[in-house]
Write an enzyme that holds these catalytic residues in place. Structure first.
Site, PDB file in Angstrom:
ATOM      1  N   ARG A 433       0.821  -1.217   0.000  1.00  0.00           N
ATOM      2  CA  ARG A 433       0.000   0.000   0.000  1.00  0.00           C
ATOM      3  C   ARG A 433       0.852   1.263   0.000  1.00  0.00           C
ATOM      4  O   ARG A 433       1.763   1.435   0.810  1.00  0.00           O
ATOM      5  CB  ARG A 433      -0.921   0.001   1.224  1.00  0.00           C
ATOM      6  CG  ARG A 433      -1.822   1.221   1.321  1.00  0.00           C
ATOM      7  CD  ARG A 433      -2.782   1.082   2.470  1.00  0.00           C
ATOM      8  NE  ARG A 433      -3.853   0.154   2.163  1.00  0.00           N
ATOM      9  CZ  ARG A 433      -4.480  -0.582   3.066  1.00  0.00           C
ATOM     10  NH1 ARG A 433      -4.101  -0.531   4.317  1.00  0.00           N
ATOM     11  NH2 ARG A 433      -5.450  -1.397   2.710  1.00  0.00           N
ATOM     12  N   HIS A 463       4.205 -10.646   2.367  1.00  0.00           N
ATOM     13  CA  HIS A 463       4.692  -9.665   3.336  1.00  0.00           C
ATOM     14  C   HIS A 463       5.927 -10.164   4.077  1.00  0.00           C
ATOM     15  O   HIS A 463       6.581  -9.390   4.777  1.00  0.00           O
ATOM     16  CB  HIS A 463       3.559  -9.361   4.337  1.00  0.00           C
ATOM     17  CG  HIS A 463       3.833  -8.224   5.259  1.00  0.00           C
ATOM     18  ND1 HIS A 463       4.068  -8.390   6.603  1.00  0.00           N
ATOM     19  CD2 HIS A 463       3.915  -6.887   5.031  1.00  0.00           C
ATOM     20  CE1 HIS A 463       4.281  -7.217   7.171  1.00  0.00           C
ATOM     21  NE2 HIS A 463       4.182  -6.284   6.243  1.00  0.00           N
ATOM     22  N   TYR A 496      13.402   2.381  11.808  1.00  0.00           N
ATOM     23  CA  TYR A 496      12.527   1.281  12.216  1.00  0.00           C
ATOM     24  C   TYR A 496      13.318   0.301  13.068  1.00  0.00           C
ATOM     25  O   TYR A 496      14.399  -0.147  12.663  1.00  0.00           O
ATOM     26  CB  TYR A 496      11.977   0.529  11.002  1.00  0.00           C
ATOM     27  CG  TYR A 496      10.835   1.188  10.268  1.00  0.00           C
ATOM     28  CD1 TYR A 496      10.704   2.577  10.223  1.00  0.00           C
ATOM     29  CD2 TYR A 496       9.894   0.428   9.594  1.00  0.00           C
ATOM     30  CE1 TYR A 496       9.668   3.174   9.537  1.00  0.00           C
ATOM     31  CE2 TYR A 496       8.843   1.022   8.900  1.00  0.00           C
ATOM     32  CZ  TYR A 496       8.738   2.391   8.875  1.00  0.00           C
ATOM     33  OH  TYR A 496       7.712   2.983   8.195  1.00  0.00           O
ATOM     34  N   ARG A 592       2.536  -1.640  19.464  1.00  0.00           N
ATOM     35  CA  ARG A 592       2.796  -0.251  19.079  1.00  0.00           C
ATOM     36  C   ARG A 592       1.507   0.489  18.746  1.00  0.00           C
ATOM     37  O   ARG A 592       1.302   1.611  19.155  1.00  0.00           O
ATOM     38  CB  ARG A 592       3.747  -0.187  17.886  1.00  0.00           C
ATOM     39  CG  ARG A 592       3.940   1.231  17.343  1.00  0.00           C
ATOM     40  CD  ARG A 592       5.033   1.292  16.311  1.00  0.00           C
ATOM     41  NE  ARG A 592       4.783   0.438  15.168  1.00  0.00           N
ATOM     42  CZ  ARG A 592       4.088   0.800  14.080  1.00  0.00           C
ATOM     43  NH1 ARG A 592       3.565   2.007  14.008  1.00  0.00           N
ATOM     44  NH2 ARG A 592       3.923  -0.029  13.074  1.00  0.00           N
TER      45      ARG A 592
END
Length: 721
Positions: A433, A463, A496, A592
């Site tokens: 996306r 993914h 990240y 998170r």
């Protein structure tokens, strides 16, 4: 009888017969209202981001950055989640949400909460961060604050750099209302024709390619900026000569920009996706942001032309679109930022004196667990792929690519490998996306270089984060593998938090070979030993591990479940955790973002703790740890506890086997869940409470600072030895 080769993963086919009992047990003891609404939970997450912006103890440029992150997050929430709810309502396909409420009711709650948050967001800029910047010599000025000399210089800048790219669009019988692109910042302008006295309307788009904050000549060394739309608004006479400018107001439209592809009906996925990306630009409006001084005449015109309801209008104090605060990142004031963290090279990959590191040799010695961004992505993952590309003994490289950066050394390494004659397979997820267009570009570049590019399985996003390198050594083929929790993206790897496991374990190599065959061909392989793979087996494997902890607790054995994810939404997983808690299992969940798990159900959640940590890095790794009566079973990978991850994506978790790595991951949980560590605590009614200070007012430990410190200490201790 279960195949011994499957025993470690708990995925033997013989167990499937009783799986229905495991996922749908007698839940009469579980209350009906046992989930939190996922959409409102997401808004609560973004509120936590906003609380960081409001934190006066943080460096002010970092606070401004958190305001921009909040704005960007909320845009995506509306473009995807709110748009999806509206689409289901309009098409008549609406089904109750995860808490059993009608989507229209949830949409009303979202509107109320989002209005409150956006006003709070605007107030944080106006009342907190803008003054704090000014106190540090960085002032955001208005046009009326400037003297004649500064105005003259800005007028020259406007004429040379802004005026040529502006495109005022009139609205009259000969000019229909223009198309308003999603997320664009615009000025709605009312003008009067000097000859006829007739009032007209015009729309002017603020050019997104120009800096949002324009530097103003400094005074006494002070940095000064003016917003681009403010500069434009004070030069409207240049755009409408002979007309009288009556009024102007900023507005911004958000559209449905989620992508839907019917893959079964698409002969060519790339072409279908390109067409859908074009359609995305023309998605229906879902939010209209306006400044609080907009007059009713202008607002009524926008409402009528855009077909927007009052509920979808967000009237805010200016400025709109605080994503523009990302632009302040170019200011050279390190004293107003976090103290830099310099990633270290993982100890296993650190070369000795006068030698070049051999990544393959290091992995052959033992599995290597790398923790980004504390440990360098460049000297681990990138170095691994670059060595594989140039090594003449490497025969093949197989890799998944979900998101990657525009100048990716990862992609270049795959191209170099293919051009040197190696077999290279890249599974590019073109449906990632908001990265679809970027991934299409890279997919085509890879294909031109001779890389075998595939797009995964119909109906599923790929993914998982996997690399499998096949190398010939003394006439024998050996697999070198990497399984990660984050994307193969050197840029995001700096912000990240993620783990990656390098291993030469032959079983992991076999698992990945089988999985890549399934993704690129027609193989249907269920037999994975060190992997849990979605959509067929990951949920089953996790449920069995949770159930085993419950059974151990009932039998009086020690038990403990610890899970770190971005989102905790899946009802089957949540119910399993409730049952484990009710049986006495301590359940620690570190999440998170979204969390539908409650902590306020007496007799059910008494043993459940839920924490959230946000900071300079985005906590992104997924870890699943089960006590297993003293023989810990610990997994890392790419899967969140969401329906899409467990049912509609190819995900993979790998079991960590090295005792030192298991200890490291469990110690990471211990630090994060410690009462002495700063975090948000989930309490009654889904309310998150930040605990950043002790009872006597001293700051609690910052997890990310402490983790960096521990890793650097570990490296120094190694150097001393």
């Amino acid at each position: 009888m279960i195949d011994p080769a499957l025993a470690d993963s708990g995925l033997g086919d013989a167990e499937d017969d009783d799986f229905d009992e495991l996922i749908a047990p007698n839940d009469a003891l579980l209350p009906e209202n046992r989930y939190l609404d996922r959409e409102l939970s997401w808004l609560a997450f973004n509120q936590r981001v906003l609380e960081l912006a409001e934190d006066e103890t943080l460096p002010v440029l970092e606070r401004a950055n958190f305001l921009a992150i909040f704005a960007s997050n909320l845009d995506e929430f509306f473009m995807v989640r709110v748009a999806g709810l509206k689409r289901r309502i309009v098409t008549g396909l609406a089904v109750p949400t995860n808490v059993g409420r009608a989507p229209a009711d949830v949409l009303a709650d979202i509107s109320a909460d989002a209005h409150t948050l956006q006003r709070r967001h605007a107030a944080a800029w106006t009342g907190m961060i803008r003054p704090a910047l000014a106190a540090e010599g960085i002032t955001i000025v208005d046009w009326d604050d400037l003297d004649g000399e500064a105005k003259a210089e800005l007028t020259d800048y406007f004429q040379a750099n802004v005026f040529p790219v502006l495109m005022p669009l009139a609205v009259d019988p000969a000019h229909p209302f223009p198309y308003i692109s999603g997320l664009s910042l615009n000025l709605a302008i009312r003008i009067r024709n000097a000859r006829t006295g007739r009032q007209e309307f015009a729309r002017l788009k603020v050019p997104p390619m120009l800096p949002r904050f324009v530097e103003v000549p400094s005074v006494n060394g002070e940095l000064r900026f003016i917003r681009l739309e403010e500069l434009i608004a004070n030069h409207l006479d240049d755009l409408f000569p002979g007309m009288e400018v009556l009024d102007h107001h900023a507005f911004r439209l958000t559209r449905n920009e989620d992508v839907e592809i019917e893959e079964d009906e698409s002969e060519n996925l790339i072409q279908a996706l390109e067409a859908e990306l074009l359609r995305r630009r023309f998605g229906p409006p879902i939010r209209l942001e306006i400044t609080d001084d907009m007059d009713d005449v202008t607002l009524d015109l926008l409402l009528n032309e855009l077909d927007i309801t009052d509920q979808e209008v967000y009237r805010l104090p200016g400025p709109l679109d605080l994503r523009g605060l990302f632009g302040l990142g170019r200011i050279d004031r390190p004293d107003l930022r976090y103290t830099p963290h310099v990633p270290t090279t993982a100890l296993a990959f650190k070369p000795g004196a006068n030698e070049r590191i051999d990544i393959f040799k290091a992995i052959r010695k033992a599995d290597v667990l790398v923790h980004h961004p504390y440990e360098s992505f460049t000297t681990s993952v990138v170095a691994f792929l670059e060595q594989a590309a140039r090594d003449p003994h490497v025969l093949a490289i197989k890799q998944t690519l979900y998101r990657t950066s525009g100048d990716s050394p990862i992609v270049q390494a795959l191209i170099d490998a293919a051009e040197s004659g190696k077999q290279v397979l890249a599974l590019v997820e073109v449906k990632a996306r908001f990265d679809e267009a970027n991934n299409i570009v890279w997919a085509r570049k890879l294909e031109k270089a001779g890389v075998h590019v595939v797009y995964g399985l119909v109906g599923l996003k790929t993914h998982c984060k996997l690399v499998n390198v096949i190398r010939e050594e003394d006439g024998v083929l050996r697999s070198y593998s990497h399984i990660g929790t984050g994307n193969y993206n050197p840029k995001t790897s700096r912000i990240y938090e993620d783990f990656g496991l390098f291993t030469a374990d032959p079983q992991v190599g076999k698992d990945l070979t089988r999985l890549f065959n399934e993704l690129s061909g027609y193989a249907i392989e269920k037999k994975f030993k060190r992997l849990l793979v979605a959509p067929l087996h990951l949920r089953k494997g996790l449920l069995r591990h949770i159930e085993k902890e419950r059974e151990n607790a009932l039998a009086g054995k020690p038990a403990h479940i610890r899970i770190k994810v971005n989102s905790m939404v899946d009802e089957q997983i949540i119910d399993a955790l409730y049952r484990a808690s009710a049986a006495g299992v301590p359940v620690d969940v570190w999440v998170r973002g979204i969390c539908s798990l409650r902590t306020d159900l007496p007799g059910v959640t008494d043993n459940i703790t839920v924490r959230s940590i946000l900071g300079r890095y985005l906590e992104h790794s997924r870890i699943f740890a089960f006590h297993n009566d003293g023989d810990p079973q610990v997994f890392i990978g790419s899967a969140d506890m969401m329906h899409r991850n467990l049912d509609r994506r190819v995900e993979a978790l790998v079991r960590v086997t090295d005792p030192a790595h298991i200890d490291e991951l469990l110690a990471f949980f211990d630090l994060a869940l410690s009462p002495g560590t700063s975090s948000w605590h989930l309490g009654a009614d889904g309310v998150w409470t930040r605990r950043a200070f002790s009872e006597v007012g001293t700051p609690l430990v910052d997890l990310q600072d402490r983790t960096m410190s521990q890793i650097q200490q570990r490296r120094r201790a190694r150097a001393v030895r």
